[in-house]
Design a protein around this motif. Sequence first.
Motif, PDB file in Angstrom:
ATOM      1  N   GLU A  22     -45.373  26.287   7.161  1.00  0.00           N
ATOM      2  CA  GLU A  22     -46.645  25.576   7.012  1.00  0.00           C
ATOM      3  C   GLU A  22     -47.662  26.566   6.455  1.00  0.00           C
ATOM      4  N   SER A  23     -48.226  26.210   5.311  1.00  0.00           N
ATOM      5  CA  SER A  23     -49.187  27.100   4.646  1.00  0.00           C
ATOM      6  C   SER A  23     -50.589  26.505   4.721  1.00  0.00           C
ATOM      7  N   LYS A  24     -51.532  27.326   5.158  1.00  0.00           N
ATOM      8  CA  LYS A  24     -52.930  26.903   5.227  1.00  0.00           C
ATOM      9  C   LYS A  24     -53.811  27.964   4.588  1.00  0.00           C
ATOM     10  N   THR A  25     -54.692  27.521   3.690  1.00  0.00           N
ATOM     11  CA  THR A  25     -55.617  28.422   3.005  1.00  0.00           C
ATOM     12  C   THR A  25     -57.038  28.013   3.328  1.00  0.00           C
ATOM     13  N   GLN A  26     -57.869  28.990   3.629  1.00  0.00           N
ATOM     14  CA  GLN A  26     -59.279  28.727   3.925  1.00  0.00           C
ATOM     15  C   GLN A  26     -59.960  28.155   2.688  1.00  0.00           C
TER      16      GLN A  26
ATOM     17  N   LYS B 260     -59.642  21.064   1.545  1.00  0.00           N
ATOM     18  CA  LYS B 260     -58.994  21.554   2.759  1.00  0.00           C
ATOM     19  C   LYS B 260     -57.629  20.924   2.950  1.00  0.00           C
ATOM     20  N   LYS B 261     -57.563  19.590   2.745  1.00  0.00           N
ATOM     21  CA  LYS B 261     -56.304  18.871   2.913  1.00  0.00           C
ATOM     22  C   LYS B 261     -55.299  19.292   1.853  1.00  0.00           C
TER      23      LYS B 261
ATOM     24  N   GLU C 226     -53.382  22.513   2.619  1.00  0.00           N
ATOM     25  CA  GLU C 226     -52.421  22.487   3.724  1.00  0.00           C
ATOM     26  C   GLU C 226     -51.099  21.981   3.179  1.00  0.00           C
ATOM     27  N   LYS C 227     -50.111  22.853   3.094  1.00  0.00           N
ATOM     28  CA  LYS C 227     -48.850  22.518   2.444  1.00  0.00           C
ATOM     29  C   LYS C 227     -47.660  22.858   3.343  1.00  0.00           C
TER      30      LYS C 227
ATOM     31  N   THR D 112     -55.024  33.112   3.437  1.00  0.00           N
ATOM     32  CA  THR D 112     -53.887  32.197   3.570  1.00  0.00           C
ATOM     33  C   THR D 112     -52.953  32.659   4.678  1.00  0.00           C
TER      34      THR D 112
END
Length: 299
Positions: A30-34, A60-61, A64-65, A240
């Motif tokens: 799960e990848s999340k970037t500010q 933001k959405k 989220e990958k 990230t």
Amino acid sequence: MKNIILYMSLMLVFTQVQAQKDFQGMAVYESKTQAPKFEGMLGNRDITPEMQKNMEERMKKMLEKTFILNFDKSTSIYKEEEKLETPGQQGGFRIMAGLMGGGGTFYKDVKNKSYTIDKEFMGKEFLVVDSLPKLNWKLEQETKLIGGYTCYKATAVKEASKSDFRNFRPKNNDDKKPEEKKDDTKKTSGETKTNFEDNFEMPKEITVTAWYSPEIPINQGPENYWGLPGLILEINDGKTTILCSKIVLNAKEKVTIKPPTNGKVISQKDYDETVIKKMKEFREMNGGRAGGPPPMMGK
């Protein structure tokens, strides 16, 4: 009796070699970037606070990958999980998704220290082929559990990819002289439009923190990360975070792991320069309007 023992020993060695040859696994990340703040970046007065908030929520959405890493002892494929395209994610938002770490198939061969990525940018297909970056990992004793696996901490400094817009950082104005801050105030007020470069900059280097597990003794990880004595289960570069949420080892169904082949073959350096050139041309065509990289345009 000796012949039987010898036969059993040979069979055991053969079984171990075959098991190593057939070894394969799958990891979900799960990848999340500010997401960047659009405040002060948008020179268009017609954009209301509600529109600005909506754009930030969409961004933001979009950042989220979910990715799938299929791997064996020496090669891997890292690819974003396919999902339905949501309304409003066409055109420029889809281009932005590709420049924010999404899209394409990322193939790594750690034995030959090379990688291949198929990229689509502004309607053109590229096949980026280059050598894997060798990071000078600093191994530390700090540990933590991720999904039941004991992970060890490692840190490294890497060159920031110029075509990966996740690497942009807000400019630090604390070190600026009073007259320089005054100029910035003029740029963000009145009728003067604000360029993305006025607020953000691409650093030359970034520090990454990895958590790897020797319990899965392969030299692999998400994206182009590798080079540790165990599978990398988490990576953070300050903006990230990529975190492993599931691991499956030696499933019955094997996955074919091979490099992509479609697209114009190009080096990473040449691809970066192509992206930067095209983005600059687009900004000039649109009168240097603000909006950040890449432009939120429709095809």
